[in-house]
Design a protein around this motif. Structure first.
Motif, mmCIF file in Angstrom:
data_model
loop_
_atom_site.group_PDB
_atom_site.id
_atom_site.type_symbol
_atom_site.label_atom_id
_atom_site.label_comp_id
_atom_site.label_asym_id
_atom_site.label_seq_id
_atom_site.Cartn_x
_atom_site.Cartn_y
_atom_site.Cartn_z
ATOM 1 N N ALA A 59 0.826 -1.212 0.000
ATOM 2 C CA ALA A 59 0.000 0.000 0.000
ATOM 3 C C ALA A 59 0.852 1.250 0.000
ATOM 4 C CB ALA A 59 -0.918 -0.004 1.224
ATOM 5 N N ALA A 60 2.033 1.180 0.613
ATOM 6 C CA ALA A 60 2.933 2.341 0.684
ATOM 7 C C ALA A 60 4.287 1.865 1.167
ATOM 8 C CB ALA A 60 2.368 3.390 1.636
ATOM 9 N N TYR A 61 5.294 2.742 1.029
ATOM 10 C CA TYR A 61 6.643 2.448 1.499
ATOM 11 C C TYR A 61 7.118 3.548 2.431
ATOM 12 C CZ TYR A 61 7.011 -1.012 -2.253
ATOM 13 O OH TYR A 61 6.799 -2.093 -3.072
ATOM 14 N N LEU A 62 7.910 3.154 3.414
ATOM 15 C CA LEU A 62 8.621 4.112 4.247
ATOM 16 C C LEU A 62 10.102 3.830 4.091
ATOM 17 C CD1 LEU A 62 9.047 6.225 6.452
ATOM 18 C CD2 LEU A 62 8.551 4.476 8.162
ATOM 19 N N ASP A 63 10.830 4.771 3.488
ATOM 20 C CA ASP A 63 12.266 4.637 3.247
ATOM 21 C C ASP A 63 13.009 5.329 4.388
ATOM 22 O OD1 ASP A 63 14.842 4.548 2.376
ATOM 23 O OD2 ASP A 63 14.479 5.480 0.436
ATOM 24 N N PHE A 64 13.671 4.554 5.229
ATOM 25 C CA PHE A 64 14.359 5.120 6.389
ATOM 26 C C PHE A 64 15.512 6.027 5.981
ATOM 27 C CE2 PHE A 64 12.319 1.336 8.152
ATOM 28 C CZ PHE A 64 11.720 1.869 9.283
ATOM 29 N N GLY A 65 16.099 5.757 4.821
ATOM 30 C CA GLY A 65 17.215 6.563 4.367
ATOM 31 C C GLY A 65 16.867 8.023 4.161
ATOM 32 N N LYS A 66 15.610 8.308 3.872
ATOM 33 C CA LYS A 66 15.182 9.698 3.652
ATOM 34 C C LYS A 66 15.176 10.515 4.939
ATOM 35 C CE LYS A 66 12.307 8.622 -0.365
ATOM 36 N NZ LYS A 66 10.935 8.578 -0.932
ATOM 37 N N TYR A 67 15.319 9.841 6.078
ATOM 38 C CA TYR A 67 15.254 10.537 7.360
ATOM 39 C C TYR A 67 16.614 10.582 8.060
ATOM 40 C CZ TYR A 67 10.241 10.142 6.668
ATOM 41 O OH TYR A 67 8.971 10.251 6.141
ATOM 42 N N THR A 68 17.719 10.378 7.289
ATOM 43 C CA THR A 68 19.052 10.443 7.881
ATOM 44 C C THR A 68 19.413 11.890 8.194
ATOM 45 O OG1 THR A 68 20.023 10.554 5.668
ATOM 46 C CG2 THR A 68 19.881 8.383 6.708
ATOM 47 N N VAL A 69 20.229 12.069 9.237
ATOM 48 C CA VAL A 69 20.708 13.395 9.644
ATOM 49 C C VAL A 69 22.226 13.300 9.782
ATOM 50 C CG1 VAL A 69 20.639 15.181 11.425
ATOM 51 C CG2 VAL A 69 18.567 13.880 10.880
ATOM 52 N N PRO A 70 23.040 14.160 9.095
ATOM 53 C CA PRO A 70 22.559 15.212 8.184
ATOM 54 C C PRO A 70 21.887 14.636 6.946
ATOM 55 C CG PRO A 70 24.922 14.918 7.992
ATOM 56 C CD PRO A 70 24.500 14.072 9.149
ATOM 57 N N GLN A 71 21.070 15.460 6.326
ATOM 58 C CA GLN A 71 20.258 15.001 5.206
ATOM 59 C C GLN A 71 21.123 14.482 4.070
ATOM 60 O OE1 GLN A 71 16.807 15.103 5.417
ATOM 61 N NE2 GLN A 71 16.838 13.818 3.603
ATOM 62 N N GLY A 72 20.791 13.285 3.588
ATOM 63 C CA GLY A 72 21.491 12.708 2.455
ATOM 64 C C GLY A 72 20.529 11.923 1.602
ATOM 65 N N ASP A 73 21.072 11.204 0.643
ATOM 66 C CA ASP A 73 20.174 10.419 -0.201
ATOM 67 C C ASP A 73 19.767 9.119 0.465
ATOM 68 O OD1 ASP A 73 22.402 8.830 -0.350
ATOM 69 O OD2 ASP A 73 22.743 9.137 -2.501
#
Length: 348
Positions: A167-181
């Motif tokens: 139904a959907a995806y949650l990509d943990f990489g999008k929430y890294t700090v500092p912001q990266g790919d």
């Protein structure tokens, strides 16, 4: 030879003693079950009942402290599987009330037991929840039209590309700090999956239907719409008040998982991905159990906190009791609105 006979008798005596010890509790259990069966039959003759299911003590104290609950004079309660099912009347309506306990397993188990044991018309589930929607506020009450199990997901291998029936995806990489790919995140992503709904309304037996949303009962939602102008409390006490008067809203969406949400990023993800306005740990389990059995269900949840969007500590300890009280008020008004007699089949 006599000495040998005596030696052989000792193990036999030991076995007999152990067997007797094990038989007594079983016999006591059978007697208890028989007594309960007689009580249940007598209680059900007085039915049918509206089922009321809440979760933990704060909610129970707010509810039982706000209502004129009149226990059944002959059978005021029945204890089953460690839970106390209270039997009586509220506003002249016959009810069975139970506190199920925190989490989806407790919620589903208590609801199924209530449906199986008692002569029920339908289930009113209520409690507090985290606020996921910025247009809502602490103290508000939400009566959702749809609920999803937001804790049913597959944790995917980081080397595997997203794909498949999710139904959907949650990509943990999008929430890294500092912001990266986030390409080097070992947590990867999760794919939100679907419930398998077994229901009396499905034509083929033992053939579940995949669903993401569980719908609450439309007729009961229409009845609840008349509550949207009701008065809700604004203050916990003389010194602790909310900045705005709380409101009741019917027809939003809710998420359930065995997770207490206190994280702003995940809160935003839930809102923008699924459009949910509240998050709790029981509602979808109660709703799915009712829908599976073909019983009407409505969910009433008071918003106790901002699910992580706050500055500082979570507000559930400050405003949880107020949210529970406003929820109890909404439940009572809904019970008042229910017709004194109606056919269950017209609501399934």
């Amino acid at each position: 030879m006599a000495s040998l006979d005596h030696t052989l008798c000792l193990p036999l005596l030991f076995i007999l003693i152990i067997s007797t010890v094990h038989v007594l509790p079983a016999s006591a259990t059978r007697s208890h079950k028989l007594k309960n069966a007689i009580t249940i039959r007598e209680v059900n003759r007085r039915g049918p009942y509206i089922g009321l299911v809440t979760v933990f003590e704060t909610e129970e104290n707010a509810f039982l402290g706000s209502v004129d609950f009149r226990p059944d004079p002959a059978h005021p309660f029945l204890d089953l599987s460690g839970r106390r099912f209270r039997i009586g009347k509220i506003h002249g309506k016959k009810v069975v009330y139970v506190r199920c306990g925190i989490g989806m397993v407790n919620a589903a188990a208590a609801t199924q037991q209530m449906i199986d044991v008692f002569n029920m018309k339908g289930i009113v589930h209520f409690g507090i929840a985290g606020n996921i929607n910025n247009s809502m506020s602490i103290g508000d009450v939400s009566i959702p039209k749809q609920i999803t199990n937001a804790g049913l997901w597959d944790w995917l291998n980081p080397d595997k590309a997203e794909g498949g029936d999710y139904a959907a995806y949650l990509d943990f990489g999008k929430y890294t700090v500092p912001q990266g790919d986030g390409s080097d995140s070992m947590l990867g992503s999760i794919g939100y999956s679907y419930e398998e709904l077994y229901s009396v309304s499905i034509g083929h037996k033992n053939s579940p239907k995949k669903v993401f949303w569980i719908n609450t009962t439309q007729e009961w939602l229409q009845l609840a719409a008349g509550l949207e102008k009701m008065e809700l409390l604004q203050c916990v006490n003389a010194t602790l008040c909310l900045p705005e008067k709380p409101k009741l809203v019917v027809g939003l969406k809710a998420a359930t998982a065995n997770t207490f949400v206190d994280n702003a990023a995940y809160r935003d993800f839930l809102y923008y991905t699924f459009g949910v306005s509240s998050s709790d740990m029981e509602s979808s389990a109660v709703a799915m159990t009712c829908v599976s059995n073909g019983y009407p269900v409505i969910v009433i949840r008071g918003l106790s906190d901002l699910a992580g969007a706050q500055t500082g500590d979570n507000a559930v300890r400050k405003f949880g009791s107020l949210a529970a009280t406003n929820t109890a008020r909404a439940v009572l008004e809904f019970i008042k609105k229910l017709p004194p007699n109606y056919n269950l089949n017209s609501y399934v």
